[in-house]
Design a protein around this motif. Structure first.
Motif: not given
Length: 210
Positions: A140, A143, A147, A149, A155, A201, A204
């Motif tokens: 996390s 990301f 990352g 969204i 994601c 990817t 989610r």
């Protein structure tokens, strides 16, 4: 690698229904799809372990490691990275840098806290033998650094180093999170030079709600 008599389950479509058909290794054919099986998601035993992982993952994505034996550093920008501010403030030396209107890039519009005195090893991938709570935090944190969204909730984790994303896929396997294969495209960067950028990817629906 598996023995010839090892049993698998094929993901078959029969009369509009997805069914699991057993098959032996020796009878498999190219193009057949195997039924996915994922570990149970990480439970609620997270707490401080997850926060330590998140800090390391964020430094892995956005931190720097100086030459020699000097410690690592990371910038926590106002607004977008503010969730990390109390985490690093509790254990690191910090200098605040106000917005610089003469600078280019991100620092032109945002001030940031510059944290230093971080472990150099945080710029390396962790061991897959770490606890699942730690690895969830690490993923996390990374990301949050690299990352994005999309508007429809997709994601995507990006990296210039394809092997790092292959490691992220291994972390997802440990965590019971489904993700796509690594895909790579050649694109023009902010410096005008062409280079490869890889992406994965993360589905989610397999992520913990929080």
């Amino acid at each position: 690698y598996a023995t010839a008599e090892h049993r698998w389950f094929l993901d078959e479509n029969k009369n509009g229904r997805r069914v699991a058909e057993p098959a032996l290794t020796k009878n498999l054919s190219p193009g057949q799809r195997l039924r996915n099986l994922f570990r149970c998601p990480v439970g609620k035993e997270r707490g401080q372990v997850l926060r330590f992982g998140a800090m390391q993952g964020f430094v892995f994505g956005d931190g720097t490691k100086a030459l020699g034996n000097r410690p690592g550093t990371v910038n926590v920008y106002d607004g977008k990275d503010e969730v990390f501010l109390p985490m690093f403030s509790a254990c690191c030396d910090v200098t605040y840098c106000p917005p610089d209107k003469n600078a280019t890039g991100l620092s032109q519009n945002l001030g940031h806290h510059h944290f230093y005195g971080l472990p150099r090893g945080w710029k390396e991938v962790p061991s897959l033998k770490e606890s699942r709570s730690f690895l969830l935090g690490w993923l996390s944190g990374w990301f949050a650094a690299d990352g994005c969204i999309s508007d429809n909730g997709q994601c995507v984790l990006n990296a210039a180093n394809q092997s790092h994303l292959e490691f992220a896929r291994s972390v997802c396997a440990v965590l019971g999170i489904q993700c796509s294969p690594v895909r790579t495209q050649n694109r023009k960067g902010v410096n005008g030079e062409w280079s490869d950028l890889s992406a994965v990817t993360i589905y989610r629906g397999h992520l913990p709600v929080d």
